[in-house]
Motif scaffolding. Sequence first.
Motif, mmCIF file in Angstrom:
data_model
loop_
_atom_site.group_PDB
_atom_site.id
_atom_site.type_symbol
_atom_site.label_atom_id
_atom_site.label_comp_id
_atom_site.label_asym_id
_atom_site.label_seq_id
_atom_site.Cartn_x
_atom_site.Cartn_y
_atom_site.Cartn_z
ATOM 1 N N TYR A 30 26.725 -5.264 46.445
ATOM 2 C CA TYR A 30 26.560 -5.918 47.746
ATOM 3 C C TYR A 30 27.920 -6.258 48.332
ATOM 4 O O TYR A 30 28.943 -6.187 47.651
ATOM 5 C CB TYR A 30 25.695 -7.184 47.624
ATOM 6 C CG TYR A 30 26.289 -8.267 46.758
ATOM 7 C CD1 TYR A 30 27.120 -9.248 47.290
ATOM 8 C CD2 TYR A 30 26.015 -8.315 45.393
ATOM 9 C CE1 TYR A 30 27.670 -10.245 46.490
ATOM 10 C CE2 TYR A 30 26.553 -9.301 44.592
ATOM 11 C CZ TYR A 30 27.382 -10.266 45.144
ATOM 12 O OH TYR A 30 27.934 -11.241 44.350
ATOM 13 N N TYR A 31 27.901 -6.628 49.602
ATOM 14 C CA TYR A 31 29.122 -7.027 50.295
ATOM 15 C C TYR A 31 29.031 -8.473 50.747
ATOM 16 O O TYR A 31 27.955 -8.951 51.127
ATOM 17 C CB TYR A 31 29.324 -6.187 51.561
ATOM 18 C CG TYR A 31 29.852 -4.802 51.314
ATOM 19 C CD1 TYR A 31 31.206 -4.539 51.374
ATOM 20 C CD2 TYR A 31 28.983 -3.751 51.037
ATOM 21 C CE1 TYR A 31 31.696 -3.253 51.159
ATOM 22 C CE2 TYR A 31 29.461 -2.473 50.817
ATOM 23 C CZ TYR A 31 30.814 -2.237 50.886
ATOM 24 O OH TYR A 31 31.295 -0.967 50.669
ATOM 25 N N ILE A 32 30.178 -9.131 50.711
ATOM 26 C CA ILE A 32 30.398 -10.387 51.423
ATOM 27 C C ILE A 32 31.629 -10.109 52.272
ATOM 28 O O ILE A 32 32.727 -9.903 51.735
ATOM 29 C CB ILE A 32 30.625 -11.579 50.478
ATOM 30 C CG1 ILE A 32 29.379 -11.839 49.636
ATOM 31 C CG2 ILE A 32 30.999 -12.829 51.290
ATOM 32 C CD1 ILE A 32 29.522 -12.966 48.623
ATOM 33 N N GLY A 33 31.425 -10.040 53.576
ATOM 34 C CA GLY A 33 32.508 -9.616 54.458
ATOM 35 C C GLY A 33 32.859 -8.171 54.150
ATOM 36 O O GLY A 33 31.995 -7.300 54.120
ATOM 37 N N THR A 34 34.148 -7.927 53.872
ATOM 38 C CA THR A 34 34.588 -6.560 53.555
ATOM 39 C C THR A 34 34.745 -6.336 52.055
ATOM 40 O O THR A 34 35.120 -5.248 51.629
ATOM 41 C CB THR A 34 35.948 -6.262 54.235
ATOM 42 O OG1 THR A 34 36.915 -7.208 53.765
ATOM 43 C CG2 THR A 34 35.828 -6.329 55.750
ATOM 44 N N GLN A 35 34.445 -7.365 51.243
ATOM 45 C CA GLN A 35 34.602 -7.263 49.787
ATOM 46 C C GLN A 35 33.297 -6.785 49.144
ATOM 47 O O GLN A 35 32.230 -7.326 49.434
ATOM 48 C CB GLN A 35 34.986 -8.617 49.185
ATOM 49 C CG GLN A 35 36.345 -9.124 49.628
ATOM 50 C CD GLN A 35 37.475 -8.256 49.104
ATOM 51 O OE1 GLN A 35 37.539 -7.932 47.931
ATOM 52 N NE2 GLN A 35 38.372 -7.875 50.010
ATOM 53 N N ILE A 36 33.416 -5.791 48.255
ATOM 54 C CA ILE A 36 32.250 -5.285 47.545
ATOM 55 C C ILE A 36 32.192 -5.912 46.151
ATOM 56 O O ILE A 36 33.225 -6.162 45.524
ATOM 57 C CB ILE A 36 32.254 -3.743 47.460
ATOM 58 C CG1 ILE A 36 30.922 -3.238 46.922
ATOM 59 C CG2 ILE A 36 33.431 -3.249 46.645
ATOM 60 C CD1 ILE A 36 30.718 -1.743 47.085
ATOM 61 N N TYR A 37 30.975 -6.190 45.706
ATOM 62 C CA TYR A 37 30.725 -6.777 44.389
ATOM 63 C C TYR A 37 29.668 -5.916 43.698
ATOM 64 O O TYR A 37 28.771 -5.379 44.358
ATOM 65 C CB TYR A 37 30.179 -8.198 44.520
ATOM 66 C CG TYR A 37 31.132 -9.161 45.182
ATOM 67 C CD1 TYR A 37 31.887 -10.049 44.430
ATOM 68 C CD2 TYR A 37 31.282 -9.186 46.570
ATOM 69 C CE1 TYR A 37 32.764 -10.942 45.026
ATOM 70 C CE2 TYR A 37 32.161 -10.076 47.174
ATOM 71 C CZ TYR A 37 32.897 -10.945 46.406
ATOM 72 O OH TYR A 37 33.762 -11.819 46.988
ATOM 73 N N ASP A 38 29.749 -5.813 42.381
ATOM 74 C CA ASP A 38 28.682 -5.135 41.656
ATOM 75 C C ASP A 38 28.567 -5.680 40.238
ATOM 76 O O ASP A 38 29.526 -6.204 39.674
ATOM 77 C CB ASP A 38 28.852 -3.617 41.665
ATOM 78 C CG ASP A 38 29.930 -3.108 40.745
ATOM 79 O OD1 ASP A 38 30.952 -3.786 40.602
ATOM 80 O OD2 ASP A 38 29.746 -2.019 40.175
ATOM 81 N N LYS A 39 27.354 -5.570 39.720
ATOM 82 C CA LYS A 39 27.082 -6.069 38.367
ATOM 83 C C LYS A 39 25.823 -5.386 37.848
ATOM 84 O O LYS A 39 24.881 -5.116 38.601
ATOM 85 C CB LYS A 39 26.873 -7.590 38.387
ATOM 86 C CG LYS A 39 26.646 -8.194 37.012
ATOM 87 C CD LYS A 39 26.542 -9.705 37.064
ATOM 88 C CE LYS A 39 26.301 -10.289 35.695
ATOM 89 N NZ LYS A 39 26.239 -11.751 35.716
ATOM 90 N N LYS A 40 25.820 -5.147 36.544
ATOM 91 C CA LYS A 40 24.660 -4.580 35.876
ATOM 92 C C LYS A 40 23.916 -5.697 35.153
ATOM 93 O O LYS A 40 24.512 -6.460 34.397
ATOM 94 C CB LYS A 40 25.121 -3.520 34.872
ATOM 95 C CG LYS A 40 24.034 -2.638 34.345
ATOM 96 C CD LYS A 40 24.545 -1.661 33.312
ATOM 97 C CE LYS A 40 25.510 -0.674 33.882
ATOM 98 N NZ LYS A 40 25.889 0.376 32.908
#
Length: 134
Positions: free
Chosen positions: A97-107
Motif C-alpha cells: 500500500y501507499y501513504i503519500g508517495t511511500q510504498i509499504y509491503d509486508k507478508k
Amino acid sequence: MIKDLPDNTVKDIAIAVALEKESVESKIWYVYIINLKNEPIENVLITSKGYGEKDGEQVKTSTLRHMFPLVEGNSFKIIEPIDEQTFGLNNEYWLSYYIGTQIYDKKFIFLPESIVEMNFTRLPVINKVGVMIG
C-alpha cells in the motif's frame, strides 16, 4: 546505499480471520484488512494463497489478487471468504500500500492450525471474534 533507503516498516495494519456466521451445518469465515492508523492507506494490493501438506501430499491453492483504492483510517475491508478446509495450510497474505508517495509491503502468514478457538481474540474496529496478525 542501503542506509539511504527509507524505513518503510508496516505498523498499525493487521490481517484477521473472523467467524462471520455459524449454523448447525457450517461456519462462514472472512479475511479482513484492518487499518488501525489514524490516516488512510491507498492503492492497497493484497495477494492471497494457501500452501502446505495435506494427507501426505503437497497442496497449493490458487493465488488471488485484491485491490482497494482506499482504506480509511480506523476502518476495515473484507478481503475474501476463507474455507475451513484451508486452515491446515499456510495461508499467506502479501500486502502492499501507499501513504503519500511511500510504498509499504509486508507478508502475513497464518500457520497451519493457528486459526483455532484457543487463539481467538476480540478484533479491534471490526468488533468480532477471530485471529489477527499485526
